[in-house]
Design a protein around this motif. Sequence first.
Motif, PDB file in Angstrom:
ATOM      1  N   HIS A  61     -18.964  18.282   8.438  1.00 45.13           N
ATOM      2  CA  HIS A  61     -18.227  18.062   9.688  1.00 45.13           C
ATOM      3  C   HIS A  61     -18.833  16.877  10.439  1.00 45.13           C
ATOM      4  O   HIS A  61     -20.035  16.612  10.338  1.00 45.13           O
ATOM      5  CB  HIS A  61     -18.254  19.324  10.558  1.00 45.13           C
ATOM      6  CG  HIS A  61     -17.443  20.427   9.962  1.00 45.13           C
ATOM      7  ND1 HIS A  61     -16.109  20.591  10.221  1.00 45.13           N
ATOM      8  CD2 HIS A  61     -17.772  21.403   9.084  1.00 45.13           C
ATOM      9  CE1 HIS A  61     -15.643  21.629   9.538  1.00 45.13           C
ATOM     10  NE2 HIS A  61     -16.646  22.135   8.841  1.00 45.13           N
ATOM     11  N   PRO A  63     -18.227  15.908  14.170  1.00 47.03           N
ATOM     12  CA  PRO A  63     -17.677  15.883  15.532  1.00 47.03           C
ATOM     13  C   PRO A  63     -18.128  14.626  16.276  1.00 47.03           C
ATOM     14  O   PRO A  63     -19.161  14.035  15.948  1.00 47.03           O
ATOM     15  CB  PRO A  63     -18.262  17.133  16.173  1.00 47.03           C
ATOM     16  CG  PRO A  63     -19.504  17.416  15.406  1.00 47.03           C
ATOM     17  CD  PRO A  63     -19.234  16.946  14.008  1.00 47.03           C
ATOM     18  N   TRP A  87      -6.338  26.395  21.009  1.00 50.05           N
ATOM     19  CA  TRP A  87      -7.007  25.230  20.449  1.00 50.05           C
ATOM     20  C   TRP A  87      -6.441  24.931  19.065  1.00 50.05           C
ATOM     21  O   TRP A  87      -7.156  24.964  18.068  1.00 50.05           O
ATOM     22  CB  TRP A  87      -8.507  25.473  20.372  1.00 50.05           C
ATOM     23  CG  TRP A  87      -9.140  25.653  21.709  1.00 50.05           C
ATOM     24  CD1 TRP A  87      -9.426  26.834  22.331  1.00 50.05           C
ATOM     25  CD2 TRP A  87      -9.564  24.627  22.599  1.00 50.05           C
ATOM     26  NE1 TRP A  87      -9.992  26.596  23.556  1.00 50.05           N
ATOM     27  CE2 TRP A  87     -10.091  25.248  23.748  1.00 50.05           C
ATOM     28  CE3 TRP A  87      -9.538  23.240  22.537  1.00 50.05           C
ATOM     29  CZ2 TRP A  87     -10.591  24.533  24.816  1.00 50.05           C
ATOM     30  CZ3 TRP A  87     -10.049  22.520  23.614  1.00 50.05           C
ATOM     31  CH2 TRP A  87     -10.562  23.163  24.733  1.00 50.05           C
ATOM     32  N   ASP A  89      -5.623  22.213  17.553  1.00 48.76           N
ATOM     33  CA  ASP A  89      -6.233  21.099  16.826  1.00 48.76           C
ATOM     34  C   ASP A  89      -7.521  21.516  16.101  1.00 48.76           C
ATOM     35  O   ASP A  89      -7.860  20.941  15.068  1.00 48.76           O
ATOM     36  CB  ASP A  89      -6.546  19.932  17.764  1.00 48.76           C
ATOM     37  CG  ASP A  89      -5.294  19.238  18.265  1.00 48.76           C
ATOM     38  OD1 ASP A  89      -4.205  19.456  17.691  1.00 48.76           O
ATOM     39  OD2 ASP A  89      -5.397  18.476  19.251  1.00 48.76           O
ATOM     40  N   GLN A  90      -8.227  22.497  16.654  1.00 48.31           N
ATOM     41  CA  GLN A  90      -9.482  22.934  16.049  1.00 48.31           C
ATOM     42  C   GLN A  90      -9.290  24.070  15.042  1.00 48.31           C
ATOM     43  O   GLN A  90     -10.195  24.350  14.257  1.00 48.31           O
ATOM     44  CB  GLN A  90     -10.474  23.387  17.132  1.00 48.31           C
ATOM     45  CG  GLN A  90     -11.124  22.241  17.885  1.00 48.31           C
ATOM     46  CD  GLN A  90     -10.192  21.579  18.886  1.00 48.31           C
ATOM     47  OE1 GLN A  90      -9.190  22.138  19.312  1.00 48.31           O
ATOM     48  NE2 GLN A  90     -10.534  20.354  19.281  1.00 48.31           N
ATOM     49  N   LEU A  93     -10.476  23.890  11.465  1.00 46.73           N
ATOM     50  CA  LEU A  93     -11.928  23.837  11.304  1.00 46.73           C
ATOM     51  C   LEU A  93     -12.549  25.231  11.188  1.00 46.73           C
ATOM     52  O   LEU A  93     -13.726  25.358  10.901  1.00 46.73           O
ATOM     53  CB  LEU A  93     -12.565  23.080  12.473  1.00 46.73           C
ATOM     54  CG  LEU A  93     -12.049  21.661  12.690  1.00 46.73           C
ATOM     55  CD1 LEU A  93     -12.646  21.080  13.964  1.00 46.73           C
ATOM     56  CD2 LEU A  93     -12.345  20.793  11.493  1.00 46.73           C
ATOM     57  N   PHE A 119     -17.420  23.860  19.661  1.00 41.93           N
ATOM     58  CA  PHE A 119     -16.863  24.845  18.739  1.00 41.93           C
ATOM     59  C   PHE A 119     -17.873  25.118  17.631  1.00 41.93           C
ATOM     60  O   PHE A 119     -18.389  24.178  17.014  1.00 41.93           O
ATOM     61  CB  PHE A 119     -15.558  24.322  18.132  1.00 41.93           C
ATOM     62  CG  PHE A 119     -14.507  24.043  19.170  1.00 41.93           C
ATOM     63  CD1 PHE A 119     -13.543  25.000  19.457  1.00 41.93           C
ATOM     64  CD2 PHE A 119     -14.498  22.845  19.870  1.00 41.93           C
ATOM     65  CE1 PHE A 119     -12.577  24.750  20.425  1.00 41.93           C
ATOM     66  CE2 PHE A 119     -13.544  22.590  20.845  1.00 41.93           C
ATOM     67  CZ  PHE A 119     -12.581  23.557  21.112  1.00 41.93           C
ATOM     68  N   ASP A 131     -16.966  21.048  16.040  1.00 43.87           N
ATOM     69  CA  ASP A 131     -16.232  20.082  16.850  1.00 43.87           C
ATOM     70  C   ASP A 131     -16.731  20.096  18.288  1.00 43.87           C
ATOM     71  O   ASP A 131     -17.329  21.083  18.751  1.00 43.87           O
ATOM     72  CB  ASP A 131     -14.732  20.380  16.833  1.00 43.87           C
ATOM     73  CG  ASP A 131     -13.887  19.176  17.246  1.00 43.87           C
ATOM     74  OD1 ASP A 131     -14.408  18.038  17.274  1.00 43.87           O
ATOM     75  OD2 ASP A 131     -12.688  19.361  17.532  1.00 43.87           O
ATOM     76  N   ALA A 133     -14.961  18.980  22.063  1.00 40.45           N
ATOM     77  CA  ALA A 133     -13.809  18.486  22.813  1.00 40.45           C
ATOM     78  C   ALA A 133     -14.336  17.781  24.065  1.00 40.45           C
ATOM     79  O   ALA A 133     -15.150  18.344  24.787  1.00 40.45           O
ATOM     80  CB  ALA A 133     -12.884  19.641  23.193  1.00 40.45           C
TER      81      ALA A 133
END
Length: 139
Positions: A61, A63, A87, A89-90, A93, A119, A131, A133
């Motif tokens: 990952h 981020p 969420w 978009d996440q 993941l 996240f 991730d 944000a």
Amino acid sequence: MRRTRATAVVGVTALALVVSGCAVVDHVVWGADGAAVIRTTERFIDAAAAGDGASVVCDGHHPELREPEDWAGMSAEEPEGFHAEFWADQAPLEPSWIISLSLPDERVAPGSEHPGDVFYRETDDELCVVDVAWSTVLG
């Protein structure tokens, strides 16, 4: 003698609670899992502010961590289980947890950007970041 020993035990116990106060409160309020998210977030913030945030990131990952100064003074807020409906978009993941971050008062300025939510995915033995944000302070 018995009273002195009891007083000493109470004193040592009270001192231990004061020293570990936040950890005890986090454990009581958020449970063992939530307290672990808070501890991991504090460790992640410190690492990111030192330029080593990648050490807490899950393998594979990437981020957006931006610059170490973006993490200076940030603090962990309230952990919660991840909810894909909030969420989307996440969701790919597959995070297990999310926690919001608090921006220090001296950095609050209209238009400034800061890490707003982190996240996490649970692994067999730890939490790792999947991730971040970013948030923008509104006017």
